[in-house]
Design a protein around this motif. Sequence first.
Motif, PDB file in Angstrom:
ATOM      1  N   ALA A 340       0.815  -1.221  -0.066  1.00  0.00           N
ATOM      2  CA  ALA A 340      -0.058  -0.095  -0.151  1.00  0.00           C
ATOM      3  C   ALA A 340       0.807   1.256   0.176  1.00  0.00           C
ATOM      4  N   GLY A 341       2.088   1.177  -0.351  1.00  0.00           N
ATOM      5  CA  GLY A 341       3.023   2.317  -0.460  1.00  0.00           C
ATOM      6  C   GLY A 341       3.559   2.786   0.845  1.00  0.00           C
ATOM      7  N   GLY A 342       3.138   2.111   1.976  1.00  0.00           N
ATOM      8  CA  GLY A 342       3.542   2.405   3.399  1.00  0.00           C
ATOM      9  C   GLY A 342       4.683   2.024   4.077  1.00  0.00           C
ATOM     10  N   LEU A 343       5.103   2.408   5.300  1.00  0.00           N
ATOM     11  CA  LEU A 343       6.042   1.679   5.909  1.00  0.00           C
ATOM     12  C   LEU A 343       5.552   1.393   7.427  1.00  0.00           C
ATOM     13  N   LEU A 344       5.562  -0.057   7.743  1.00  0.00           N
ATOM     14  CA  LEU A 344       4.983  -0.492   8.941  1.00  0.00           C
ATOM     15  C   LEU A 344       6.309  -0.931   9.871  1.00  0.00           C
ATOM     16  N   LEU A 345       6.244  -0.502  11.173  1.00  0.00           N
ATOM     17  CA  LEU A 345       7.080  -0.516  11.966  1.00  0.00           C
ATOM     18  C   LEU A 345       6.921  -1.181  13.118  1.00  0.00           C
ATOM     19  N   ASP A 346       7.634  -2.861  13.144  1.00  0.00           N
ATOM     20  CA  ASP A 346       7.524  -3.423  14.405  1.00  0.00           C
ATOM     21  C   ASP A 346       8.022  -2.577  15.515  1.00  0.00           C
ATOM     22  N   GLU A 347       9.252  -2.045  15.369  1.00  0.00           N
ATOM     23  CA  GLU A 347       9.915  -1.189  16.439  1.00  0.00           C
ATOM     24  C   GLU A 347       9.952   0.132  15.749  1.00  0.00           C
ATOM     25  N   VAL A 348      10.065   1.139  16.547  1.00  0.00           N
ATOM     26  CA  VAL A 348      10.415   2.419  15.993  1.00  0.00           C
ATOM     27  C   VAL A 348      11.840   2.714  15.775  1.00  0.00           C
ATOM     28  N   ASP A 349      11.976   2.637  14.522  1.00  0.00           N
ATOM     29  CA  ASP A 349      13.412   2.692  13.859  1.00  0.00           C
ATOM     30  C   ASP A 349      13.906   3.891  13.033  1.00  0.00           C
ATOM     31  N   ALA A 350      14.382   4.829  13.573  1.00  0.00           N
ATOM     32  CA  ALA A 350      14.630   6.208  12.955  1.00  0.00           C
ATOM     33  C   ALA A 350      15.597   6.095  11.553  1.00  0.00           C
ATOM     34  N   TYR A 351      16.468   4.876  11.591  1.00  0.00           N
ATOM     35  CA  TYR A 351      17.050   4.448  10.339  1.00  0.00           C
ATOM     36  C   TYR A 351      16.192   4.366   9.047  1.00  0.00           C
ATOM     37  N   ALA A 352      15.243   3.371   9.619  1.00  0.00           N
ATOM     38  CA  ALA A 352      14.215   2.715   8.499  1.00  0.00           C
ATOM     39  C   ALA A 352      13.277   3.879   8.154  1.00  0.00           C
ATOM     40  N   VAL A 353      12.819   4.788   8.908  1.00  0.00           N
ATOM     41  CA  VAL A 353      12.293   6.037   8.537  1.00  0.00           C
ATOM     42  C   VAL A 353      12.963   6.905   7.720  1.00  0.00           C
ATOM     43  N   ARG A 354      14.230   7.044   8.012  1.00  0.00           N
ATOM     44  CA  ARG A 354      15.066   8.062   7.095  1.00  0.00           C
ATOM     45  C   ARG A 354      15.137   7.401   5.684  1.00  0.00           C
ATOM     46  N   VAL A 355      15.335   6.023   5.517  1.00  0.00           N
ATOM     47  CA  VAL A 355      15.368   5.552   4.187  1.00  0.00           C
ATOM     48  C   VAL A 355      14.110   5.489   3.489  1.00  0.00           C
ATOM     49  N   TYR A 356      12.837   5.439   4.188  1.00  0.00           N
ATOM     50  CA  TYR A 356      11.589   5.385   3.485  1.00  0.00           C
ATOM     51  C   TYR A 356      11.323   6.846   3.137  1.00  0.00           C
ATOM     52  N   LEU A 357      11.535   7.872   3.972  1.00  0.00           N
ATOM     53  CA  LEU A 357      11.634   9.359   3.590  1.00  0.00           C
ATOM     54  C   LEU A 357      12.407   9.721   2.327  1.00  0.00           C
ATOM     55  N   ASN A 358      13.542   9.352   2.228  1.00  0.00           N
ATOM     56  CA  ASN A 358      14.524   9.793   1.425  1.00  0.00           C
ATOM     57  C   ASN A 358      13.798   9.548  -0.021  1.00  0.00           C
ATOM     58  N   GLN A 359      13.099   8.582  -0.116  1.00  0.00           N
ATOM     59  CA  GLN A 359      12.358   8.149  -1.469  1.00  0.00           C
ATOM     60  C   GLN A 359      11.660   9.508  -2.330  1.00  0.00           C
ATOM     61  N   ARG A 360      11.420  10.489  -1.013  1.00  0.00           N
ATOM     62  CA  ARG A 360      10.608  11.574  -1.923  1.00  0.00           C
ATOM     63  C   ARG A 360      11.642  12.453  -3.031  1.00  0.00           C
ATOM     64  N   PHE A 361      12.970  12.295  -2.705  1.00  0.00           N
ATOM     65  CA  PHE A 361      13.654  12.934  -3.603  1.00  0.00           C
ATOM     66  C   PHE A 361      13.842  12.217  -4.962  1.00  0.00           C
ATOM     67  N   SER A 362      13.348  11.000  -4.877  1.00  0.00           N
ATOM     68  CA  SER A 362      13.186  10.297  -6.427  1.00  0.00           C
ATOM     69  C   SER A 362      11.674  10.518  -6.819  1.00  0.00           C
ATOM     70  N   LEU A 363      11.527  11.238  -7.897  1.00  0.00           N
ATOM     71  CA  LEU A 363      10.027  11.293  -8.159  1.00  0.00           C
ATOM     72  C   LEU A 363       9.215   9.879  -8.707  1.00  0.00           C
ATOM     73  N   ASP A 364      10.019   9.224  -9.471  1.00  0.00           N
ATOM     74  CA  ASP A 364       9.324   8.029  -9.694  1.00  0.00           C
ATOM     75  C   ASP A 364       9.193   6.986  -8.703  1.00  0.00           C
ATOM     76  N   ALA A 365      10.012   7.021  -7.611  1.00  0.00           N
ATOM     77  CA  ALA A 365      10.055   6.049  -6.390  1.00  0.00           C
ATOM     78  C   ALA A 365       8.806   6.771  -5.544  1.00  0.00           C
TER      79      ALA A 365
END
Length: 396
Positions: A340-365
């Motif tokens: 569904a295009g989302g990120l589900l966190l079993d534990e709150v993980d700042a690194y995983a969130v950063r990697v996910y947010l960084n996709q904003r700078f790739s228009l296709d992704a």
Amino acid sequence: MPADRRTRLIAFPGQMDGVFFRNELPYLKEEFDEVIVFAYPGNEDECRELARVFELEYHIVPMFGISAFFRSLPRLLLDKTVRNEAKGKNPKQLGYMLLYLVWADMVERVYCDELISDKPTVLYSFWLSRGAYAACRLKFKFGLGKAVSRAHRYDLYEEQNAANYLPFRRFLSNSLDEIHFISDDGMRYFAERWGDGSASLMISHLGTRPFDYVKKVRPKDLICIASCSAVIDVKRLDLIVDVLEKIDLPVFWVHIGDGDKKSEIEEYASSKLRPGSFEFLGHVDNGELASVFEKYDVDFFVNLSDSEGIPVSIMEAMSMGVPAIARNVGGNGEIVCDAAGGLLLDEVDAYAVRVYLNQRFSLDAYEQLSKRARKAWGAAFFAQDCYPSFFKQLSR
């Protein structure tokens, strides 16, 4: 019109002017000829306007009444169901149980005085709480039609209640005809504890209507994330602050919603985050939500609550093409996932969130995330699909 159509609905929405119940009203009126509402106190002007627009009869029942309290006390001695419920309860739990009894007695009084009828009737509670209990009491005392309730989060997960207790679970399981859960997780939870009753257990998702605004994907150098909830402990806005503090990306955070912890969480954010990198908007009317998302050009929606059902706020964000980040609690995993295009966190993980947010700078992704989020909302949480089928089920 089928000869056996039930023409009258008695609804217990909690607060009549609450956004969740208002979302249902247009569909509810399509299935029932007459609708009567027993509601908690709310905004009287809004209640009156809803009653006018949707041609409802409504009765505001206070949360507590002294005379009803004294009428309810004998039930502790004379009513076997109530006596059994009271066994082993501490004073706080007994007080909570009495709130159910008193409110149901006040509802019965109004019904006896003004509403007795031989019309086929469905009783419907939006929450598995005192409205559901009152519905069952009316059903048995007056020989009315079936009694049905939804079940969400605070009215379902006992460990999330301040008293670690929710009254009359066994009674509701045996007395309701149907219990409709908004999530698979909620139904599993109830079935494990009370599922041997006579009530039919089923899934009926909440849904949202599409907003006029849909996310437009364009190049950006600043990521905007949004959250939307009451500012209370269980919503864990402090975790959003902790994650943002550790992320070395240009991020602006806007929070929509008010609550008794607002000053505290604003101070916490000010101590951890860069000045000007967040804003707390307070209460925003639901009709203005899309304009807020458009104004701030929101890129991601975040929910790090300790407990959830399936948040309507996530449905609303995804309907606008805004991907969601959420903890894997309650039913969040039924709407937020990679598909569904989302990120589900079993534990709150700042690194995983950063990697996910960084996709904003790739228009296709990012465009793929946005499209998948909106598609997932449309497949399972579109109000036009969810509510008509639910109310048809009620009217059978």
